[in-house]
Motif scaffolding. Structure first.
Motif, PDB file in Angstrom:
ATOM      1  N   GLY A 194      11.517  46.260 -62.904  1.00 57.62           N
ATOM      2  CA  GLY A 194      12.121  45.941 -64.184  1.00 57.62           C
ATOM      3  C   GLY A 194      11.441  44.762 -64.855  1.00 57.62           C
ATOM      4  O   GLY A 194      10.476  44.183 -64.338  1.00 57.62           O
ATOM      5  N   LEU A 195      11.966  44.399 -66.013  1.00 54.86           N
ATOM      6  CA  LEU A 195      11.408  43.285 -66.769  1.00 54.86           C
ATOM      7  C   LEU A 195      11.995  41.953 -66.316  1.00 54.86           C
ATOM      8  O   LEU A 195      11.537  40.902 -66.728  1.00 54.86           O
ATOM      9  CB  LEU A 195      11.686  43.492 -68.264  1.00 54.86           C
ATOM     10  N   ARG A 205      18.614  51.984 -65.473  1.00 54.70           N
ATOM     11  CA  ARG A 205      17.537  51.551 -66.364  1.00 54.70           C
ATOM     12  C   ARG A 205      18.155  51.201 -67.700  1.00 54.70           C
ATOM     13  O   ARG A 205      18.861  52.009 -68.310  1.00 54.70           O
ATOM     14  CB  ARG A 205      16.498  52.663 -66.548  1.00 54.70           C
ATOM     15  N   GLU A 209      14.483  48.237 -71.032  1.00 48.10           N
ATOM     16  CA  GLU A 209      13.449  48.677 -70.098  1.00 48.10           C
ATOM     17  C   GLU A 209      12.824  49.994 -70.550  1.00 48.10           C
ATOM     18  O   GLU A 209      11.608  50.188 -70.456  1.00 48.10           O
ATOM     19  CB  GLU A 209      14.042  48.809 -68.693  1.00 48.10           C
TER      20      GLU A 209
END
Length: 335
Positions: A194-195, A205, A209
């Motif tokens: 993920g970020l 998610r 994302e």
């Protein structure tokens, strides 16, 4: 699930055809008439069918991403029908929550939850409520008070305690309108690829994302909270009260099931006036005359259908009411 160039009204009309916005508006009006007639018009027909109050529509991932990055979002609601499937976000709900809703792929439609109270009831034996936090609200059926009640206090706290409180405080006649709001993980959870290294979102998610996966550099956006974004769950005629968001940002909502009614008021004097007169009121039937007058003053009143994505600015005063009544639009709604 919450998270805008105003002149970007979509592509020009196809040769020999109608402008996509006009075609979408006509289809939308027909759908509103069909859905709200079945639901016995929880909000006034003349408000919901007013062409001047319709949302703006986007019809492709490209249009959605453009509106997300460059749109104004102020004083309008943008609806992307079928957006969840187009974005590949239709199956991102927490599996425990999806199972409690009864909306897993292949599940018997007769087993779908009819209320958020039932969702809590199904989650309780699994122990999953101990891992989640959120708000639990309901309203009294006699509607002597236009404001709702908060089970276990108004704070965003562990759902296990909220479940105990709602069993004690919520009359049986109000269980069908219980509303779960801002549901997220109690503690940050690690993410894979993920970020962020950790987040509290219950989604497998997040929209942020997914947008990044599709090539939009979300790091260039000033702010996008997918760390603690929340899931909302409510049955027919459950609602979130009228308010203005404390953080002046845009909301990106995903409707996984059911229909959602959303009204917003123009930023400035209109928002100040409706907040002064109706702050924290629930706009659920039966509406009182002053609430009908307030909806008549709203700058946009939108119906977001199942599987859609919608956007609006949280700086506009806004309120929502959930609608559910048929297998195609089940009484349980998660957004």
């Amino acid at each position: 699930v919450v998270q805008r160039d105003a002149v970007a009204l979509g592509p020009p009309p196809a040769e020999g055809g109608r402008h996509p916005q006009r075609a979408a508006a006509a289809a939308y009006a027909e759908q509103v008439e069909h859905v709200m007639s079945a639901a016995e018009w929880p909000w006034p027909k003349h408000v919901l069918t007013d062409p001047k109050k319709q949302p703006r529509f986007v019809e492709s991932v490209e249009e959605f991403l453009h509106a997300l990055q460059y749109g104004c979002h102020m004083d309008e609601v943008i609806v992307f029908p079928g957006g969840l499937s187009a974005m590949g976000q239709q199956d991102v709900l927490d599996p425990h929550i999806r199972a409690a809703l009864g909306t897993e792929t292949g599940a018997d439609k007769a087993m779908r939850a009819q209320s958020a109270y039932e969702v809590l009831e199904r989650l309780a034996p699994t122990g999953h409520l101990d891992k989640l936090k959120g708000k639990v609200m309901f309203h009294l059926p006699d509607r002597t008070d236009q404001k709702g009640k908060s089970a276990g206090g108004g704070g965003n706290t562990c759902l296990a305690g909220k479940w105990q409180a709602v069993q004690e405080d919520c009359p049986e006649a109000s269980r069908s309108n219980v509303y779960l709001a801002e549901v997220r993980q109690l503690r940050p959870q690690p993410t894979e690829g993920g970020l962020r290294r950790t987040r509290k979102s219950t989604l497998s998610r997040t929209m942020r994302e997914r947008v990044h996966e599709l090539g939009t550099d979300v790091h260039k956006m000033l702010f996008w909270d997918d760390y603690s974004e929340g899931v909302f769950v409510g049955g027919h005629n459950s609602a979130y009260d009228l308010h203005v968001d404390c953080i002046p940002s845009s909301n990106v909502g995903s409707v996984f099931s059911g229909h959602k009614l959303l009204a917003i008021w123009s930023h400035g004097s209109s928002t100040r006036r409706v907040m002064r007169e109706h702050k924290r009121e629930l706009f659920v039937p039966p509406l009182v005359p002053s609430q009908i007058e307030a909806l008549e003053e709203a700058c946009c009143v939108a119906m977001a259908p199942p599987g859609s994505i919608y956007m609006f600015s949280g700086t506009n005063a806004h309120t929502v009411c959930n609608v559910g009544f048929t297998p195609a639009a089940p009484p349980s709604a998660a957004s």
